[in-house]
Write an enzyme that holds these catalytic residues in place. Structure first.
Site, mmCIF file in Angstrom:
data_model
loop_
_atom_site.group_PDB
_atom_site.id
_atom_site.type_symbol
_atom_site.label_atom_id
_atom_site.label_comp_id
_atom_site.label_asym_id
_atom_site.label_seq_id
_atom_site.Cartn_x
_atom_site.Cartn_y
_atom_site.Cartn_z
ATOM 1 C CG LEU A 91 -24.664 -8.692 -22.085
ATOM 2 C CD1 LEU A 91 -24.229 -7.227 -22.160
ATOM 3 C CD2 LEU A 91 -25.260 -9.123 -23.429
ATOM 4 C CB ALA A 102 -19.870 -5.545 -14.429
ATOM 5 C CE LYS A 151 -11.540 0.156 -1.925
ATOM 6 N NZ LYS A 151 -11.386 1.048 -3.080
ATOM 7 C CE1 TYR A 168 -0.613 2.076 -6.551
ATOM 8 C CE2 TYR A 168 -2.998 2.274 -6.719
ATOM 9 C CZ TYR A 168 -1.873 1.949 -5.992
ATOM 10 O OH TYR A 168 -2.007 1.486 -4.714
ATOM 11 C CB SER A 195 -0.901 0.011 1.241
ATOM 12 O OG SER A 195 -1.552 1.263 1.340
ATOM 13 C CG ASN A 251 -12.541 5.132 0.200
ATOM 14 O OD1 ASN A 251 -13.549 5.696 0.622
ATOM 15 N ND2 ASN A 251 -11.520 5.796 -0.300
ATOM 16 C CG ASP A 258 -12.437 4.492 -3.709
ATOM 17 O OD1 ASP A 258 -11.350 4.942 -3.303
ATOM 18 O OD2 ASP A 258 -12.827 3.337 -3.449
ATOM 19 N NE ARG A 304 -14.081 -12.082 -18.482
ATOM 20 C CZ ARG A 304 -13.059 -12.415 -17.703
ATOM 21 N NH1 ARG A 304 -11.875 -12.658 -18.232
ATOM 22 N NH2 ARG A 304 -13.219 -12.506 -16.398
ATOM 23 N N GLY A 313 -4.129 5.830 -12.469
ATOM 24 C CA GLY A 313 -4.728 5.416 -11.198
ATOM 25 C C GLY A 313 -4.062 6.031 -9.981
HETATM 26 P P1 ATR Z 1 -13.359 -5.382 -8.376
HETATM 27 O O1 ATR Z 1 -14.276 -5.497 -7.201
HETATM 28 O O2 ATR Z 1 -11.963 -4.975 -8.063
HETATM 29 O O3 ATR Z 1 -13.932 -4.541 -9.463
HETATM 30 P P2 ATR Z 1 -14.208 -7.945 -9.457
HETATM 31 O O4 ATR Z 1 -15.525 -7.817 -8.801
HETATM 32 O O5 ATR Z 1 -13.472 -9.233 -9.398
HETATM 33 O O6 ATR Z 1 -13.163 -6.870 -8.930
HETATM 34 O O7 ATR Z 1 -14.429 -7.512 -10.998
HETATM 35 C C1 ATR Z 1 -13.407 -7.635 -11.926
HETATM 36 C C2 ATR Z 1 -13.914 -7.140 -13.289
HETATM 37 O O8 ATR Z 1 -12.852 -7.225 -14.245
HETATM 38 C C3 ATR Z 1 -15.067 -7.939 -13.850
HETATM 39 O O9 ATR Z 1 -15.939 -7.060 -14.522
HETATM 40 C C4 ATR Z 1 -14.374 -8.901 -14.827
HETATM 41 O O10 ATR Z 1 -15.183 -9.339 -15.903
HETATM 42 P P3 ATR Z 1 -16.231 -10.574 -15.708
HETATM 43 O O11 ATR Z 1 -17.422 -10.014 -14.994
HETATM 44 O O12 ATR Z 1 -16.525 -11.030 -17.075
HETATM 45 O O13 ATR Z 1 -15.473 -11.597 -14.886
HETATM 46 C C5 ATR Z 1 -13.290 -7.994 -15.363
HETATM 47 N N1 ATR Z 1 -12.156 -8.747 -15.918
HETATM 48 C C6 ATR Z 1 -11.215 -9.440 -15.223
HETATM 49 N N2 ATR Z 1 -10.315 -9.985 -16.064
HETATM 50 C C7 ATR Z 1 -10.685 -9.633 -17.335
HETATM 51 C C8 ATR Z 1 -10.163 -9.880 -18.638
HETATM 52 N N3 ATR Z 1 -9.045 -10.607 -18.816
HETATM 53 N N4 ATR Z 1 -10.821 -9.335 -19.698
HETATM 54 C C9 ATR Z 1 -11.938 -8.616 -19.532
HETATM 55 N N5 ATR Z 1 -12.486 -8.353 -18.324
HETATM 56 C C10 ATR Z 1 -11.880 -8.844 -17.230
#
Ligand code: ATR
Length: 278
Positions: free
Chosen positions: A160, A135, A71, A221, A20, A92, A108, A158, A242
């Site tokens: 939908l 998402a 979080k 970042y 961190s 956060n 954030d 990715r 970032g």
């Molecule tokens: P955080 O809470 O940090 O946002 P998360 O809930 O694990 O982490 O979400 C990670 C996001 O990155 C998701 O939207 C994931 O897509 P999926 O919902 O399809 O899993 C996206 N993600 C992770 N690796 C990816 C990749 N190689 N290509 C495209 N999207 C990716």
């Protein structure tokens, strides 16, 4: 600064936490301001997080910043929360009140907007659609920030179904990765809120489909210039990193902990960049 029995203590909790940058930022501000205070990183095992937070009630610490993976749990642990924390579904920042209650906030989104303001001068978040890639929790926070700023928000993911779920809840539009070019048309801002880079994957999206005026941001970042931002720069887009967001979310946190705004006279970005150098 001499640490005494009355020195205010704040910190950041996460797991893992040793990398961190928050202690560097907050302690540099404290030193520059000549304020009594100390800010430490706390790595807490997931099984012990609720007991840890419970033990701090009543003011052992002034407050805590909260990072992955806590979080969402931090918001649930609080007795009161700001509107922006409730909208983001995450906190956060936890402030431990003297009466034993916990107040949750989320800075954030403020940090995200501060990064755009700093690194893309003149950027107006309400001037056009904001496209958010991802998402998960990070994407949700970014979507809320742009909606609150008055923008139309498009969530591209990715999976939908996850984009649809988030978009339906917040009142925005959902796209799959194969429809990214449609979402990118007339984008004012494009934010990468996926964790793709953390897993070493390269996000395959048609950046060239954005207008020349789109400001492109990556929440990651490490590295500062992600492959996503490098491609955006090669295409001539303005970019926001970032680290700007990290510093932007830390500033109001510092004020909540230590009762005064952080001094502008120390270049915390330069300090942080030194530690990010390979
Ligand atoms: P955080 O809470 O940090 O946002 P998360 O809930 O694990 O982490 O979400 C990670 C996001 O990155 C998701 O939207 C994931 O897509 P999926 O919902 O399809 O899993 C996206 N993600 C992770 N690796 C990816 C990749 N190689 N290509 C495209 N999207 C990716």
């Amino acid at each position: 600064m001499t640490i005494t029995g009355s020195t205010p203590v704040a910190g950041v909790v996460g797991w893992p936490i040793t990398h961190s940058l928050s202690p560097l930022l907050h302690n540099a501000w404290l030193a520059e301001a000549g304020l009594p205070g100390v800010y430490v990183a706390m790595g807490i095992d997931p099984a012990r997080f609720p007991a840890f937070i419970e033990s701090l009630r009543g003011g052992t610490l002034k407050g805590l910043n909260v990072t992955l993976p806590y979080k969402g749990q931090a918001l649930i642990a609080a007795h009161r929360a700001s509107r922006r924390a409730n909208l983001a579904g995450a906190a956060n920042l936890l402030v431990f009140q003297p009466d034993g209650t916990i107040f949750a906030d989320n800075t954030d989104g403020e940090g995200l907007m501060a990064a755009f303001a700093d690194q893309a001068p003149g950027f107006d978040p309400a001037a056009g659609p904001a496209v958010i890639l991802g998402a998960g929790g990070a994407a949700r926070g970014a979507a809320v920030a742009f909606l609150e700023a008055g923008a139309e928000v498009r969530v591209v993911n990715r999976t939908l179904s996850k984009a649809r779920e988030l978009a339906d809840e917040l009142g925005c539009l959902a796209y799959g990765l194969d429809q990214a070019a449609d979402a990118f048309t007339d984008a004012n801002a494009l934010v990468n809120a996926t964790s793709a880079a953390l897993g070493g994957a390269v996000l395959d999206v048609p950046l060239a489909a954005t207008p020349k005026t789109t400001v492109v941001m990556d929440m990651v970042y490490k590295p500062l210039m992600t492959p996503f931002l490098l491609e955006a720069q090669t295409l001539g887009r303005r970019t926001v990193d970032g680290l700007g967001m990290l510093i932007g979310q830390a500033k109001p946190s510092f004020t909540a902990f230590f009762g005064t705004e952080p001094p502008e006279t120390v270049d915390v970005r330069a300090l942080a960049l030194k530690t990010l150098e390979p």
